[in-house]
Design a protein around this motif. Structure first.
Motif, PDB file in Angstrom:
ATOM      1  N   GLY A 175      18.754 -44.109   4.901  1.00 28.42           N
ATOM      2  CA  GLY A 175      18.006 -42.999   4.328  1.00 28.42           C
ATOM      3  C   GLY A 175      17.169 -43.495   3.168  1.00 28.42           C
ATOM      4  N   GLU A 176      17.208 -42.776   2.062  1.00 31.28           N
ATOM      5  CA  GLU A 176      16.517 -43.259   0.868  1.00 31.28           C
ATOM      6  C   GLU A 176      17.173 -44.546   0.372  1.00 31.28           C
ATOM      7  N   GLY A 177      16.413 -45.320  -0.377  1.00 25.08           N
ATOM      8  CA  GLY A 177      16.924 -46.578  -0.896  1.00 25.08           C
ATOM      9  C   GLY A 177      17.815 -46.390  -2.110  1.00 25.08           C
ATOM     10  N   ARG A 178      17.992 -47.474  -2.834  1.00 27.68           N
ATOM     11  CA  ARG A 178      18.846 -47.465  -4.019  1.00 27.68           C
ATOM     12  C   ARG A 178      18.009 -47.052  -5.233  1.00 27.68           C
ATOM     13  N   TYR A 179      18.540 -46.152  -6.041  1.00 27.75           N
ATOM     14  CA  TYR A 179      17.828 -45.665  -7.226  1.00 27.75           C
ATOM     15  C   TYR A 179      18.753 -45.709  -8.438  1.00 27.75           C
ATOM     16  N   THR A 180      18.137 -45.895  -9.598  1.00 26.96           N
ATOM     17  CA  THR A 180      18.893 -45.898 -10.852  1.00 26.96           C
ATOM     18  C   THR A 180      18.309 -44.865 -11.799  1.00 26.96           C
ATOM     19  N   CYS A 181      19.184 -44.032 -12.352  1.00 28.13           N
ATOM     20  CA  CYS A 181      18.817 -43.054 -13.376  1.00 28.13           C
ATOM     21  C   CYS A 181      19.187 -43.626 -14.735  1.00 28.13           C
ATOM     22  N   PRO A 182      18.323 -43.481 -15.758  1.00 24.31           N
ATOM     23  CA  PRO A 182      18.651 -44.007 -17.080  1.00 24.31           C
ATOM     24  C   PRO A 182      19.962 -43.451 -17.643  1.00 24.31           C
ATOM     25  N   ALA A 183      20.290 -42.216 -17.262  1.00 25.33           N
ATOM     26  CA  ALA A 183      21.490 -41.583 -17.814  1.00 25.33           C
ATOM     27  C   ALA A 183      22.692 -41.667 -16.888  1.00 25.33           C
ATOM     28  N   HIS A 184      22.474 -41.690 -15.575  1.00 23.03           N
ATOM     29  CA  HIS A 184      23.583 -41.559 -14.640  1.00 23.03           C
ATOM     30  C   HIS A 184      23.797 -42.782 -13.752  1.00 23.03           C
ATOM     31  N   GLY A 185      23.083 -43.849 -14.022  1.00 19.09           N
ATOM     32  CA  GLY A 185      23.291 -45.071 -13.250  1.00 19.09           C
ATOM     33  C   GLY A 185      22.795 -44.929 -11.827  1.00 19.09           C
ATOM     34  N   THR A 186      23.472 -45.583 -10.886  1.00 18.03           N
ATOM     35  CA  THR A 186      23.073 -45.553  -9.481  1.00 18.03           C
ATOM     36  C   THR A 186      23.320 -44.165  -8.900  1.00 18.03           C
ATOM     37  N   VAL A 187      22.287 -43.585  -8.308  1.00 22.22           N
ATOM     38  CA  VAL A 187      22.382 -42.251  -7.723  1.00 22.22           C
ATOM     39  C   VAL A 187      21.752 -42.279  -6.334  1.00 22.22           C
ATOM     40  N   ARG A 188      22.090 -41.266  -5.534  1.00 26.55           N
ATOM     41  CA  ARG A 188      21.518 -41.126  -4.197  1.00 26.55           C
ATOM     42  C   ARG A 188      20.857 -39.754  -4.103  1.00 26.55           C
ATOM     43  N   PRO A 189      19.535 -39.689  -4.256  1.00 24.56           N
ATOM     44  CA  PRO A 189      18.863 -38.396  -4.155  1.00 24.56           C
ATOM     45  C   PRO A 189      18.891 -37.876  -2.728  1.00 24.56           C
ATOM     46  N   GLY A 190      18.905 -36.570  -2.587  1.00 24.71           N
ATOM     47  CA  GLY A 190      18.876 -35.962  -1.263  1.00 24.71           C
ATOM     48  C   GLY A 190      17.475 -35.987  -0.689  1.00 24.71           C
ATOM     49  N   PRO A 191      17.302 -35.374   0.490  1.00 23.82           N
ATOM     50  CA  PRO A 191      15.969 -35.310   1.098  1.00 23.82           C
ATOM     51  C   PRO A 191      14.972 -34.639   0.165  1.00 23.82           C
ATOM     52  N   ARG A 192      13.755 -35.109   0.176  1.00 26.20           N
ATOM     53  CA  ARG A 192      12.717 -34.526  -0.676  1.00 26.20           C
ATOM     54  C   ARG A 192      12.322 -33.151  -0.155  1.00 26.20           C
ATOM     55  N   ALA A 193      12.104 -32.217  -1.078  1.00 27.99           N
ATOM     56  CA  ALA A 193      11.767 -30.842  -0.710  1.00 27.99           C
ATOM     57  C   ALA A 193      10.313 -30.765  -0.256  1.00 27.99           C
ATOM     58  N   GLU A 194      10.060 -29.955   0.761  1.00 23.46           N
ATOM     59  CA  GLU A 194       8.698 -29.834   1.275  1.00 23.46           C
ATOM     60  C   GLU A 194       7.737 -29.316   0.211  1.00 23.46           C
ATOM     61  N   GLU A 195       8.220 -28.397  -0.649  1.00 20.27           N
ATOM     62  CA  GLU A 195       7.326 -27.876  -1.682  1.00 20.27           C
ATOM     63  C   GLU A 195       6.910 -28.967  -2.667  1.00 20.27           C
ATOM     64  N   ASP A 196       7.806 -29.936  -2.941  1.00 11.07           N
ATOM     65  CA  ASP A 196       7.431 -31.058  -3.798  1.00 11.07           C
ATOM     66  C   ASP A 196       6.389 -31.939  -3.127  1.00 11.07           C
ATOM     67  N   LEU A 197       6.606 -32.244  -1.860  1.00  9.29           N
ATOM     68  CA  LEU A 197       5.652 -33.088  -1.139  1.00  9.29           C
ATOM     69  C   LEU A 197       4.286 -32.419  -1.045  1.00  9.29           C
ATOM     70  N   ALA A 198       4.292 -31.126  -0.767  1.00  9.35           N
ATOM     71  CA  ALA A 198       3.028 -30.404  -0.645  1.00  9.35           C
ATOM     72  C   ALA A 198       2.265 -30.365  -1.964  1.00  9.35           C
ATOM     73  N   SER A 199       3.000 -30.460  -3.068  1.00  8.60           N
ATOM     74  CA  SER A 199       2.371 -30.442  -4.391  1.00  8.60           C
ATOM     75  C   SER A 199       2.059 -31.845  -4.906  1.00  8.60           C
ATOM     76  N   GLY A 200       2.285 -32.854  -4.078  1.00  7.72           N
ATOM     77  CA  GLY A 200       1.994 -34.221  -4.493  1.00  7.72           C
ATOM     78  C   GLY A 200       3.055 -34.844  -5.370  1.00  7.72           C
ATOM     79  N   ARG A 201       4.256 -34.243  -5.408  1.00  4.90           N
ATOM     80  CA  ARG A 201       5.367 -34.817  -6.167  1.00  4.90           C
ATOM     81  C   ARG A 201       6.224 -35.628  -5.190  1.00  4.90           C
ATOM     82  N   PHE A 202       5.899 -36.890  -5.071  1.00  4.47           N
ATOM     83  CA  PHE A 202       6.490 -37.712  -4.020  1.00  4.47           C
ATOM     84  C   PHE A 202       7.742 -38.465  -4.461  1.00  4.47           C
ATOM     85  N   GLU A 203       7.872 -38.744  -5.747  1.00  3.66           N
ATOM     86  CA  GLU A 203       9.004 -39.534  -6.213  1.00  3.66           C
ATOM     87  C   GLU A 203      10.276 -38.685  -6.284  1.00  3.66           C
TER      88      GLU A 203
END
Length: 340
Positions: free
Chosen positions: A107-135
């Motif tokens: 699925g999504e790759g490995r991500y690091t949050c400055p506050a929470h360390g290694t995290v696994r974000p869920g699927p990106r929301a369509e409303e975010d993608l439609a608004s150009g919020r891709f990250e």
């Protein structure tokens, strides 16, 4: 060693056949496109396994497909096909398998949050993608995330039907190895490119689609903002990984998985620009379009494959793009759609 290569007339399979032959093995090609033999046909598989010592299983239906209505075709080709192959290998006493895995199992790759360390974000929301919020954002605090490399111990999280079938293939192979004493290496390919890529199909990889656009004199259309990180690995390096895995199968655990990547992550925009430059234009166009089910960043940590099996990629990104552009300028009859 006599090696059955399913999908052996296809994009990756044909390169594996060449790599095995160059190392003194006797590859046997089994391919729906090449000779009409289907891996879901028990009798055809049974005949092909005669005198075989090992199998490289490459035959599969690939790509994201066009809609969920494609699901039965993917499950039939990838899951049923693998189950039939393993059942016939059991009956034939063939106990060594190299499986064409895929990075899509993560699925999504490995991500690091400055506050929470290694995290696994869920699927990106369509409303975010439609608004150009891709990250993707941190699922705990919403902070921006830093993408990193994915190791083989990362949890599986398939985001589309194809990915689900690749997970199922690994589970089937692992169950087979425990039941029969067989040995399996699953090579989780990252974004494979190179000569002989399928052309102009909904299932082709992004590099092939960009090359086809350039061949028509059209600008490659880059989805999202072009910042998606991928690991583009050349098909000859993937073939070499298969040959190395085959030579080490007898000493492996029942089941082992290895990432196969170049170790040189690039963005999709980088790849489109490099290919356009090598081809002589036109320059890519970033469209902002998106596909649900696509992941933002997925790049490999191939340290285990390098350390345990001694494999090394040899084709640089620049050389690979130049070769791919050259092939696009001189169409080859070697391209066969529908292979891994």
């Amino acid at each position: 060693m006599r090696v059955l290569v399913t999908g052996g007339a296809g994009f990756i399979g044909s390169q594996i056949v060449a790599a095995l032959a160059s190392r003194g093995h006797e590859p046997v090609v089994f391919d729906l496109a090449g000779d009409g033999r289907d891996v879901r046909d028990p009798e055809a598989v049974r005949t092909a396994l005669t005198g075989v010592d090992a199998v490289c299983h490459q035959a599969a239906k690939v790509g994201l497909g066009k809609e969920f209505g494609d699901a039965p075709a993917y499950v039939s080709a990838n899951e049923l096909g693998t189950a039939v192959l393993l059942a016939e290998m059991t009956a034939a006493g063939v106990r060594r398998l190299v499986l064409a895995g895929s990075m899509v199992v993560y699925g999504e790759g490995r991500y690091t949050c400055p506050a929470h360390g290694t995290v696994r974000p869920g699927p990106r929301a369509e409303e975010d993608l439609a608004s150009g919020r891709f990250e993707p954002r941190c699922p705990d605090c919403g902070a921006p995330l830093a993408p990193g490399l994915v190791g083989e111990d990362a949890p599986m999280d398939p985001r589309n039907v194809y990915a689900t079938t690749k997970v199922a293939q690994e589970h089937l192979a692992s169950s087979w190895s425990r039941a029969t004493g067989g040995r399996v290496i699953s090579l989780r390919y990252h974004n494979v490119y190179g000569p002989g890529m399928p052309r102009d199909t909904p299932y082709a990889g992004v590099a092939a689609l960009f090359r086809s656009s350039l061949a028509r004199g059209e600008a490659p259309r880059v989805f999202e903002d072009g910042g998606q990180r991928r690991d583009f690995v050349h098909v000859r390096d993937v073939a070499g990984a298969n040959a190395v895995a085959l030579d080490t199968l007898s000493g492996t655990a029942d089941f082992a998985a290895y990432n196969v990547g170049s170790g040189d992550p690039r963005t999709v925009g980088d790849m489109a620009s490099a290919l356009a430059d090598a081809y002589g234009g036109p320059e890519p166009v970033v469209t902002g379009e998106y596909r649900l089910g696509d992941v933002r960043h997925i790049t490999a940590d191939s340290t285990r494959l390098r350390g345990e099996l001694g494999w090394r990629p040899e084709v640089t990104f620049a050389d690979g793009m130049a070769e791919l552009a050259g092939e696009g300028a001189h169409p080859s009859t070697a391209a066969l759609a529908g292979r891994p």
